[in-house]
Design a protein around this motif. Sequence first.
Motif, PDB file in Angstrom:
ATOM      1  N   GLY A  24      22.150  47.196  43.177  1.00 49.66           N
ATOM      2  CA  GLY A  24      22.745  48.078  44.170  1.00 49.66           C
ATOM      3  C   GLY A  24      21.880  49.304  44.397  1.00 49.66           C
ATOM      4  N   VAL A  25      22.420  50.239  45.171  1.00 46.53           N
ATOM      5  CA  VAL A  25      21.729  51.498  45.432  1.00 46.53           C
ATOM      6  C   VAL A  25      22.262  52.524  44.438  1.00 46.53           C
ATOM      7  N   TYR A  26      21.347  53.219  43.786  1.00 50.48           N
ATOM      8  CA  TYR A  26      21.737  54.162  42.738  1.00 50.48           C
ATOM      9  C   TYR A  26      21.627  55.607  43.235  1.00 50.48           C
ATOM     10  N   THR A  27      22.354  56.486  42.547  1.00 52.11           N
ATOM     11  CA  THR A  27      22.281  57.912  42.887  1.00 52.11           C
ATOM     12  C   THR A  27      20.861  58.438  42.731  1.00 52.11           C
ATOM     13  N   THR A  28      20.117  57.896  41.801  1.00 54.11           N
ATOM     14  CA  THR A  28      18.671  58.103  41.731  1.00 54.11           C
ATOM     15  C   THR A  28      18.103  57.030  40.818  1.00 54.11           C
ATOM     16  N   ASP A  29      16.804  57.103  40.529  1.00 52.82           N
ATOM     17  CA  ASP A  29      16.164  56.054  39.744  1.00 52.82           C
ATOM     18  C   ASP A  29      16.665  56.083  38.298  1.00 52.82           C
ATOM     19  N   PRO A  30      17.328  55.011  37.814  1.00 50.76           N
ATOM     20  CA  PRO A  30      17.871  54.993  36.453  1.00 50.76           C
ATOM     21  C   PRO A  30      16.791  55.121  35.384  1.00 50.76           C
ATOM     22  N   ARG A  31      15.534  54.831  35.733  1.00 50.50           N
ATOM     23  CA  ARG A  31      14.468  54.973  34.740  1.00 50.50           C
ATOM     24  C   ARG A  31      14.197  56.456  34.471  1.00 50.50           C
ATOM     25  N   VAL A  32      14.534  57.313  35.442  1.00 57.00           N
ATOM     26  CA  VAL A  32      14.314  58.748  35.276  1.00 57.00           C
ATOM     27  C   VAL A  32      15.583  59.433  34.750  1.00 57.00           C
ATOM     28  N   VAL A  33      16.724  59.035  35.320  1.00 56.74           N
ATOM     29  CA  VAL A  33      17.991  59.621  34.885  1.00 56.74           C
ATOM     30  C   VAL A  33      18.875  58.508  34.338  1.00 56.74           C
ATOM     31  N   ARG A  44      24.047  56.376  38.626  1.00 52.29           N
ATOM     32  CA  ARG A  44      25.208  55.548  38.839  1.00 52.29           C
ATOM     33  C   ARG A  44      25.041  54.715  40.114  1.00 52.29           C
ATOM     34  N   ARG A  45      25.471  53.448  40.058  1.00 56.92           N
ATOM     35  CA  ARG A  45      25.439  52.606  41.252  1.00 56.92           C
ATOM     36  C   ARG A  45      26.483  53.113  42.236  1.00 56.92           C
ATOM     37  N   LEU A  46      26.109  53.240  43.507  1.00 58.42           N
ATOM     38  CA  LEU A  46      27.046  53.674  44.540  1.00 58.42           C
ATOM     39  C   LEU A  46      27.824  52.469  45.046  1.00 58.42           C
ATOM     40  N   GLU A  47      29.148  52.609  45.174  1.00 58.73           N
ATOM     41  CA  GLU A  47      29.951  51.527  45.750  1.00 58.73           C
ATOM     42  C   GLU A  47      29.670  51.404  47.239  1.00 58.73           C
ATOM     43  N   LYS A  48      29.507  52.592  47.849  1.00 62.46           N
ATOM     44  CA  LYS A  48      29.317  52.652  49.297  1.00 62.46           C
ATOM     45  C   LYS A  48      28.301  53.715  49.646  1.00 62.46           C
ATOM     46  N   ILE A  49      27.661  53.548  50.764  1.00 59.73           N
ATOM     47  CA  ILE A  49      26.744  54.567  51.258  1.00 59.73           C
ATOM     48  C   ILE A  49      26.711  54.392  52.781  1.00 59.73           C
ATOM     49  N   THR A  50      26.479  55.467  53.535  1.00 58.69           N
ATOM     50  CA  THR A  50      26.419  55.294  54.990  1.00 58.69           C
ATOM     51  C   THR A  50      25.005  54.878  55.404  1.00 58.69           C
ATOM     52  N   PHE A  51      24.883  54.346  56.608  1.00 62.34           N
ATOM     53  CA  PHE A  51      23.572  53.942  57.117  1.00 62.34           C
ATOM     54  C   PHE A  51      22.590  55.106  57.144  1.00 62.34           C
ATOM     55  N   GLU A  54      34.069  60.780  50.122  1.00 63.62           N
ATOM     56  CA  GLU A  54      32.635  60.903  49.943  1.00 63.62           C
ATOM     57  C   GLU A  54      32.243  62.241  49.301  1.00 63.62           C
ATOM     58  N   PRO A  55      31.411  62.202  48.296  1.00 64.67           N
ATOM     59  CA  PRO A  55      30.909  63.452  47.734  1.00 64.67           C
ATOM     60  C   PRO A  55      29.859  64.062  48.670  1.00 64.67           C
ATOM     61  N   ILE A  56      29.529  65.297  48.404  1.00 65.03           N
ATOM     62  CA  ILE A  56      28.557  65.986  49.263  1.00 65.03           C
ATOM     63  C   ILE A  56      27.190  65.320  49.199  1.00 65.03           C
ATOM     64  N   ILE A  57      26.760  65.011  47.987  1.00 66.97           N
ATOM     65  CA  ILE A  57      25.448  64.399  47.787  1.00 66.97           C
ATOM     66  C   ILE A  57      25.644  62.951  47.339  1.00 66.97           C
ATOM     67  N   SER A  58      24.973  62.026  48.000  1.00 63.58           N
ATOM     68  CA  SER A  58      25.089  60.624  47.594  1.00 63.58           C
ATOM     69  C   SER A  58      24.013  60.235  46.596  1.00 63.58           C
ATOM     70  N   GLY A  59      22.823  60.807  46.784  1.00 64.24           N
ATOM     71  CA  GLY A  59      21.772  60.399  45.867  1.00 64.24           C
ATOM     72  C   GLY A  59      20.553  61.287  45.952  1.00 64.24           C
ATOM     73  N   ILE A  60      19.650  61.057  45.032  1.00 64.59           N
ATOM     74  CA  ILE A  60      18.407  61.817  44.968  1.00 64.59           C
ATOM     75  C   ILE A  60      17.242  60.844  45.052  1.00 64.59           C
ATOM     76  N   ALA A  61      16.465  60.953  46.111  1.00 67.43           N
ATOM     77  CA  ALA A  61      15.288  60.104  46.264  1.00 67.43           C
ATOM     78  C   ALA A  61      14.060  60.917  45.907  1.00 67.43           C
ATOM     79  N   PHE A  62      13.010  60.222  45.472  1.00 67.84           N
ATOM     80  CA  PHE A  62      11.779  60.958  45.163  1.00 67.84           C
ATOM     81  C   PHE A  62      10.574  60.052  45.276  1.00 67.84           C
TER      82      PHE A  62
END
Lengths: 423, 423
Positions: free
Chosen positions: B176-185, B189-196, B247-255
């Motif tokens: 799934g899509v994670y809040t950020t890379d699990p190898r770093v954090v 957490r896997r997101l159940e839902k995310i918008t386009f 929905e929370p304010i922040i869905s995830g952290i990309a880097f």
Amino acid sequence: MALIVQKYGGSSVGTTEKIRAIANKIKGYRDRGDDVVVVVSAMGGETDRLQGLADEIGSPLPREMDMLLSTGEQVTIALLTMGLSAAGVDACSFTGWQVPIRTDDAHGKARIDSIDAEHLKTELGRGRVVVVAGFQGVNEANDITTLGRGGSDTTAVALAASLKADECQIFTDVDGVYTTDPRVVPGARRLEKITFEEMLEMASLGSKVLQIRAVEFAGKYGVPLRVLSTFDDGPGTLISLEEDVEEPIISGIAFTKDEAQLTVLGVPDRPGIAYSLLGPIGEANIEVDMILQNVSGDPSSDYSATDFTFTVHRRDFDRAKGLLEQAASELGAREVAGNTSIAKVSLVGVGMRSHANVAARMFKTLSEENINIRMISTTEIKISIVIEAKYLELAVRALHETFDLDAEPEKVDSELTPLSEQD
Amino acid sequence: MALIVQKYGGSSVGTTEKIRAIANKIKGYRDRGDDVVVVVSAMGGETDRLQGLADEIGSPLPREMDMLLSTGEQVTIALLTMGLSAAGVDACSFTGWQVPIRTDDAHGKARIDSIDAEHLKTELGRGRVVVVAGFQGVNEANDITTLGRGGSDTTAVALAASLKADECQIFTDVDGVYTTDPRVVPGARRLEKITFEEMLEMASLGSKVLQIRAVEFAGKYGVPLRVLSTFDDGPGTLISLEEDVEEPIISGIAFTKDEAQLTVLGVPDRPGIAYSLLGPIGEANIEVDMILQNVSGDPSSDYSATDFTFTVHRRDFDRAKGLLEQAASELGAREVAGNTSIAKVSLVGVGMRSHANVAARMFKTLSEENINIRMISTTEIKISIVIEAKYLELAVRALHETFDLDAEPEKVDSELTPLSEQD
């Protein structure tokens, strides 16, 4: 300026280096001013690789096998077209469905129904070399079909017929059709010309230069066919409709060691025995070659009996023998005998039609070498005999000499005077 | 009973063993009563193998490259269809041209113009699983085209849109899509839902789960998209149009660490300098990401001057620097500086639209960790910063904690109250 269809097989395009070499070869024809259509097979080994993947999966659905195997040629046409471009030759590739080459629905062994050559003509008109995937077509439902292994020869001939090409050239790893196998008879000579009929007899008898269906097709549509070497220059052998006025009686000697003989001895002679014996063999998809039936020479028979003999491919021998033993026992036959140490030798030549003495000279030659003949079968342009396998090389060499096949046609002696002078 | 389009990538179908496993997985959906359309890529490594052959030939004509590379998926659809048959599931394969998936003429990066789904519907109506080659189509001239690497995602989404499928499922090697890379954090957490929109920002910023064009396409046609694991069971992440009320304010952290920074210092500030500096970069097909322009802080400047900064992919750094130095010298700029030890971190979330304090909390967190911010860029649903690469992991972990991303959405604290309750 001629229109030529050329076909290169898997070993000719087996590596990218070879593909570049073929591209340069084709450039030579273009530079001479010829229009060229090229038909190619899958790169050597590729079809086996794909077949291996399918074997690992299991369930080889015919439609999907054609979907799978047809990618082999598609890879080659793309690479060769790029190779031509690298050699400075403008070219364009076509899959079977893009031409389109329309076939029936028989996946794995489809027959070509029709070819629409308009797209190819357009590209030729633009000065391009057209590169077509061999071995494949498309049926009415737009499913990809294949013509069966070796079908690229058929593709080339069919395209040549459709385009009314001046010649269809089949490039292979030999430089032409020989009077017999040069590995057996060092004096074997490349034939300049051979007729379709002779080629059909030669091909089916083990001189496996060309796919037999391609030769039939070429004969039917009158496409001049030439077999020549990919790797050496040279004129090869032209297969044509014309019977050469200088044609010798015998064109060549074909032979095979791949067959085995099965004989049913002492079969009660009544109508239907041939069918009773061969029916189960045919149902098991075992191909039968020579078939002979003789009145039995067995003096102990108190009824009218017969002996029945045929040959099969050696790999089918055990299976055929099992089937035959069952059928023979049901018929009340005395015994089933078999022999896997046989060889078949055939003299082929349209010239023998009017020469009754060819068979006699053949038998005399073998007799002088003390070679016993086990079976004889003849057609208008062929005499085949079955002998013990160990005598094969001796027989072929002796016959090659008797019929003067190492001599150029001009040098034939009086007994072998060409037809035209005899009439 | 639902209509599902599933896509399996190259690593999911990399061996015949994996293909058999996928066939069994699909059988599970069929047994549940779903109608299934499967889109597959080339077997892992196959596209590279074909590309290698083309490299050996040279002269990679775009049309012929597509002819070549499209065989990769054709092999997979045939094998998977046989695998389904072996698993007892009736199935039928389609190449891009057989569907047909019509595209424009841009070989290697074609765009889908239209899909005629009638044939697929007929086969679905017969109770068959339909297996379609991803990544490929056909243009008006009947030439094979490809959508570019990774285009199989786009094929799946386009088919789902055309068939009005209930869901388009992209199977991959993550669950799934994670809040950020699990190898770093580790607490990611896997997101159940995310918008386009969020997914687009996440994807383009380095969470390379889905091809960005596929997400755009899915958003445009309102196709519910789900990312899930090929190898584990689980619901994955649903990407949908609906903005979840919780929905929370922040869905995830990309880097990403793949970028490098280029700065032109002391550029005489006059109209057209951005174009003068970036024009040559664009002409060289170098992609530019963040662009910033500031009034120069250089006190020695006796004219109005500016500093101009942008980021490029690290592999393009040397080429871009050379081009920039020439352009900068023509403009009379003082100096070109570069830095390849940077990292970009982005907070993504549709919830931040109405939360002005998100940026402030982000900057405060970084300040508390003594991390210096080199660049800042924002959109409506994203805040990106550039920092020194060595601080990347520290920054991501700190931000993940600040914005409570390891907590389930239900547990968010009062400051992170969902939108609906704030209104």
